[in-house]
Design an enzyme around this catalytic site. Structure first.
Site, PDB file in Angstrom:
ATOM      1  N   SER A  44      -8.329   3.320  11.694  1.00 46.92           N
ATOM      2  CA  SER A  44      -9.450   4.549  11.729  1.00 46.92           C
ATOM      3  C   SER A  44     -10.631   3.658  11.745  1.00 46.92           C
ATOM      4  O   SER A  44     -11.255   2.913  11.071  1.00 46.92           O
ATOM      5  CB  SER A  44      -9.191   5.263  10.347  1.00 46.92           C
ATOM      6  OG  SER A  44      -9.221   4.429   9.405  1.00 46.92           O
ATOM      7  N   THR A  76      -1.605   6.464  -8.376  1.00 49.13           N
ATOM      8  CA  THR A  76      -2.874   6.400  -9.514  1.00 49.13           C
ATOM      9  C   THR A  76      -3.804   7.398  -9.333  1.00 49.13           C
ATOM     10  O   THR A  76      -4.896   7.631 -10.074  1.00 49.13           O
ATOM     11  CB  THR A  76      -3.451   4.978  -9.313  1.00 49.13           C
ATOM     12  OG1 THR A  76      -3.915   4.921  -7.833  1.00 49.13           O
ATOM     13  CG2 THR A  76      -2.375   3.718  -9.697  1.00 49.13           C
ATOM     14  N   ASP A 119       0.150   3.502   4.678  1.00 50.25           N
ATOM     15  CA  ASP A 119       1.256   2.959   4.618  1.00 50.25           C
ATOM     16  C   ASP A 119       2.312   3.465   5.672  1.00 50.25           C
ATOM     17  O   ASP A 119       2.984   2.469   6.401  1.00 50.25           O
ATOM     18  CB  ASP A 119       1.962   3.166   3.208  1.00 50.25           C
ATOM     19  CG  ASP A 119       0.760   2.698   2.069  1.00 50.25           C
ATOM     20  OD1 ASP A 119       0.148   1.472   2.210  1.00 50.25           O
ATOM     21  OD2 ASP A 119       0.982   3.484   1.158  1.00 50.25           O
TER      22      ASP A 119
END
Length: 340
Positions: free
Chosen positions: A225, A89, A265
């Site tokens: 993170s 997107t 991912d």
């Protein structure tokens, strides 16, 4: 009078050929013994993963970032695509379709009716609606009826850097329903704050947040993170025995001046892959996962630079196929440091 020779098309010749099993084939499907599902009767040494994530035709995000690396590490992986888009997107436009909860239910039912619902792991990433996430929770329940030892690795994709990507209602579902049934969680800085309600401004805050999640459910938590004072950390926490103090560690991660799509991912898939190979050593699993990811990102950065593109001007598609050796056999360059 001699009859002319008629040459039949090759396909018709093949169709008329017989074999010892011809009569069995012609007598109907009911007479056939179905072949075994080899991933079930001869499973890989690593495991069988059901991965419910997004999918893009072009690029590497969601299942496109997760399936291939897990296969390289020896896993059988069955993907269910929660969305099917032309591209991610971040492009000016995208086209495609979104899987709804009933369609997910239909796929699971089809697997169940054919006795294909045995998995060692469930992996989930981006989920865009409460109804779909509620259906995923039902999937967890059904998978654990078949295999009570199923490990559920959840990347609770909700946002980053203070920005929410999903509907606010999803946050409470993750916190109240998903966390208790997850085996491993891999949130980022923003997501673990959402899950715990704890503002994290120090490493000790990160450790406290991990403990909060352990108390609620998962034995393994990896904050992928954590940005504190211009440094980026991975913080891992493994509670091997419920109620006892977890083993906790950090890995300092070098900053790369670019934004990569699909890297989160990929990281969760690598953590699943290596933590199952080293189930009692989350530190080593995290070292391997971080090292693979860093190699992929560095190669991606170098290739965009070689192509004459400024890597800081847009999000970058990771070079996954070109990095497969670094996924199979990563060189550990970033070491874990244990907290005492």
């Amino acid at each position: 009078m001699k009859q002319p020779l008629v040459l039949l098309p090759r396909r018709l010749h093949l169709g008329l050929r017989t074999s010892p099993s011809y009569s069995a084939r012609s007598s109907g499907r009911s007479a056939m013994t179905p072949p075994p599902i080899l991933s079930l009767v001869l499973p890989s040494e690593t495991g069988r993963v059901l991965s419910i994530q997004s999918h893009t035709v072009q690029g590497y995000v969601g299942n496109k970032s997760a399936v291939f690396p897990l296969q390289l590490l020896g896993y059988d992986v069955d993907p269910i695509n929660s969305v099917q888009f032309s591209n991610h997107t971040g492009y000016p436009t995208f086209k495609g379709h979104v899987l709804n909860g009933q369609q997910l239910c239909d796929l699971i039912e089809g697997l169940s009716e054919n006795h294909l619902l045995y998995y060692t792991h469930l992996l989930t990433g981006y989920i865009g609606s409460v109804s779909f996430l509620e259906m995923v929770l039902q999937v967890v329940e059904r998978l654990r009826v078949v295999n009570p030892g199923l490990l559920y690795v959840c990347d609770p994709v909700m946002g980053d850097e203070g920005k929410l990507y999903v509907a606010p209602d999803l946050v409470s579902v993750y916190r109240e329903k998903v966390v208790p049934v997850a085996s491993m969680l891999t949130p980022n800085h923003f997501e673990i704050e959402l899950l715990t309600g704890l503002r994290i401004t120090s490493e000790s805050d990160g450790l406290k947040a991990c403990n909060i999640l352990h108390a609620a459910g998962p034995s393994k938590v990896v904050i992928t993170s954590l940005s504190i004072k211009e440094k980026v950390f991975l913080i891992g926490s493994h509670q091997k025995v419920k109620g006892q103090s977890p083993q906790q560690f950090k890995i300092v991660i070098p900053k790369i001046p670019a934004y990569f799509t699909g890297s989160g991912d990929l990281m969760t898939a690598l953590l699943l892959g290596w933590s199952n190979i080293y189930p009692d050593n989350l530190e080593k699993a995290s070292e391997l996962a971080v090292s693979s990811l860093q190699a992929v990102l560095q190669r991606t950065l170098a290739d965009y630079t070689t192509a004459g593109f400024d890597p800081q001007s847009s999000s970058l598609e990771i070079r996954l196929v070109q990095s497969q050796d670094d996924i199979r056999n990563p060189e550990i360059k970033l070491k874990a440091e244990s907290y005492t």
